[in-house]
Design a protein around this motif. Structure first.
Motif, PDB file in Angstrom:
ATOM      1  N   THR A  28       0.406  12.842  29.298  1.00 52.75           N
ATOM      2  CA  THR A  28       0.203  13.767  30.324  1.00 52.75           C
ATOM      3  C   THR A  28       1.690  13.354  30.773  1.00 52.75           C
ATOM      4  O   THR A  28       2.894  13.956  31.084  1.00 52.75           O
ATOM      5  N   GLN A  41      -6.713  15.907  36.650  1.00 51.48           N
ATOM      6  CA  GLN A  41      -5.181  15.731  36.506  1.00 51.48           C
ATOM      7  C   GLN A  41      -5.496  14.785  38.682  1.00 51.48           C
ATOM      8  O   GLN A  41      -4.569  14.884  39.368  1.00 51.48           O
ATOM      9  N   ASP A  48      -1.438  20.549  27.244  1.00 53.86           N
ATOM     10  CA  ASP A  48      -1.979  19.356  26.892  1.00 53.86           C
ATOM     11  C   ASP A  48      -2.977  19.266  27.155  1.00 53.86           C
ATOM     12  O   ASP A  48      -3.994  20.443  27.376  1.00 53.86           O
ATOM     13  N   ASP A  49      -3.701  18.161  26.241  1.00 49.78           N
ATOM     14  CA  ASP A  49      -5.222  17.984  25.994  1.00 49.78           C
ATOM     15  C   ASP A  49      -5.643  19.037  24.768  1.00 49.78           C
ATOM     16  O   ASP A  49      -6.508  19.663  25.438  1.00 49.78           O
TER      17      ASP A  49
HETATM   18 MG    MG Z   1      -3.849  13.965  30.876  1.00 39.42          MG
END
Ligand code: MG
Ligand code: ADP
Length: 446
Positions: free
Chosen positions: A153, A368, A209-210
């Protein structure tokens, strides 16, 4: 974001109460439009350099105080003239001054400078920098994969931050794949596909992301496929992160995964000891209040406890630094051991603790946040939901007694855990985002 225009409107209202009508009109009468938001900075258009200077010298402290009294976010205002807004070499604002405000959802601390290079990520960071330098041209998509907490990230956002830093007119959007699903289902439910499409179509750089999370949204996959192809065809940059190589993604359409390898795939692996120590040294520089005198032996001791997750390594180190500051003591080995004891002790015991550790880091990475914050006593909004979810899942999945869960979660009372559990149980009935979060996290635990 309308939010920032509203905020500025509220500030203007406060200001009008503080100054005479004449003064207020002279300075703020034509200072009404928020034209952009990025990285904690709200850009407001001013009619002249004179007004700009006046505000900066005379009114900025007042404005700051009002901001602080209104919201908790660390937001700053920047006042720009129309000239600055339209001069291409100026990095402030968009070429055309519209009333549009743009939020990239990037964390500005995730940049290339703060990303420590080592064997495990050297190639990845080089590729990321090339992509950031020439979006859409060097490698498209850039596909970054690797284990939890290894910097995917961070690296992805560094690309976004770099692109905006270089050219403020570029539209960059960071989004977690599960939020893409949320976005899409909201759009279909409200019948507002047009604004959904517009939001994504106008992008220069899309950071997803992901991507493995897309598994749970079949329709969203199709939508993403369309978007991917459109962006790719028109030379817009896409960056993707994942916990595995594209050909190992499960539950995602083949035609999508096969396209992920069209550009370049890079891998971030586990950092070696030297690299982990360098990361800690770097984190120390970023901690202004900490005692700066730390022996190599101590870095190595900490780095040896955390081998495969930089998020946890960083969390442990912050705990040590905090200990040093709190007790006003030098960072010695005994102090480090004392500070880390609760964390390390938990890891060694029976399966419950292992499961708990695992669940904690999955939830922390999903939202996060740091594991430390997750179990801390802080009560900020972004921590409360993850914490409740943690309580809920420990009960639901492992059927631990409330008291035990309380102990695991920073010594909380059993009644606190019980009400957290009930809160999520209720929310699950009506709140799609919570449901999606729980489904995704549950999948990861298994
Ligand atoms: Mg991440
Ligand atoms: P991932 O997305 O792979 O799970 P993150 O990017 O969230 O991992 O990284 C976890 C934490 O570790 C972040 O706080 C990040 O800043 C830090 N981190 C990871 N890799 C590095 C690195 N090479 N240098 C500095 N910090 C790093």
């Amino acid at each position: 974001m309308k939010k920032y225009q509203d905020l500025w409107d509220n500030i203007l209202e406060e200001l009008s109460k503080n100054y005479s009508e004449d003064i207020f009109n002279e300075i703020f009468g034509e200072t009404k439009s928020v034209i952009k938001y990025t990285n904690g900075l709200v850009y407001v258009l001013v009619p002249s350099v004179y007004i700009q200077t006046k505000i900066n010298y005379t009114y900025s402290q007042k404005i700051k105080n009002i901001v602080d009294s209104l919201i908790d976010e660390p937001i700053k205002f920047k006042f720009v003239t129309a000239e600055e807004a339209v001069t291409p070499q100026n990095k402030y604002v968009e070429t055309k001054v519209t009333k549009k405000v743009y939020d990239s959802y990037l964390n500005e601390n995730y940049n290339f400078e703060s990303f420590v290079v080592g064997e495990s990520n050297r190639f990845s960071i080089r590729s990321a920098m090339m992509v950031a330098e020439q979006p859409g041209q060097f490698a498209n998509p850039l596909y970054i994969f690797g284990g939890v907490g290894l910097g995917k990230t961070h690296l992805m956002q560094a690309i976004g931050n770099y692109v905006i830093e270089k050219d403020i007119n570029k539209k960059v959007l960071y989004i977690q794949a599960q939020n893409f699903i949320v976005d899409y289902s909201k759009a279909t439910q409200s019948g507002n596909m047009e604004s959904f499409e517009q939001k994504y179509n106008e992008l220069d750089v899309l950071l997803v992301d992901d991507i493995q999370m897309l598994e749970i949204g079949k329709k969203s996959q199709q939508e993403f496929f369309k978007l991917f192809c459109d962006m790719h065809d028109s030379g817009k940059q896409i960056v993707i992160t994942s916990d595995c190589p594209a050909d190992q993604l499960k539950g995602i359409m083949d035609r999508l995964t096969s396209r992920f390898s069209w550009g370049m795939t890079v891998n971030i692996s586990q950092p070696n000891l030297e690299h982990r120590v360098n990361i800690l040294k770097r984190k120390l520089i970023e901690s202004p209040d900490a005692n700066k005198d730390i022996d190599d032996e101590i870095y190595e001791y900490i780095a040896n406890q955390y081998i495969n997750n930089i998020r946890e390594l960083e969390g442990a180190f912050r705990r040590v630094l905090y200990y040093g500051v709190m007790l006003n003591q030098d960072i010695t080995l005994p102090l480090v051991k004392e500070a880390l004891e609760p964390l390390l002790k938990n890891r060694k015991k029976d399966g419950t603790e292992d499961k708990f550790e695992n669940l904690k880091s999955i939830i922390a990475s999903f939202y996060q946040i740091s594991v430390e914050d997750l179990i801390s006593k802080k009560r900020t909004n972004n921590l409360i939901v993850p914490r409740h979810i943690c309580m809920y899942l420990l009960k639901k999945k492992y059927d631990l007694p409330y008291k035990k869960i309380g102990n695991l979660l920073g010594n909380r009372d059993h009644s606190t855990v019980m009400s957290g559990y009930k809160k999520i149980e209720q929310d699950l009935k009506t709140n799609k985002e919570i449901k999606l979060a729980i489904d995704t996290i549950s999948k990861k635990i298994e």
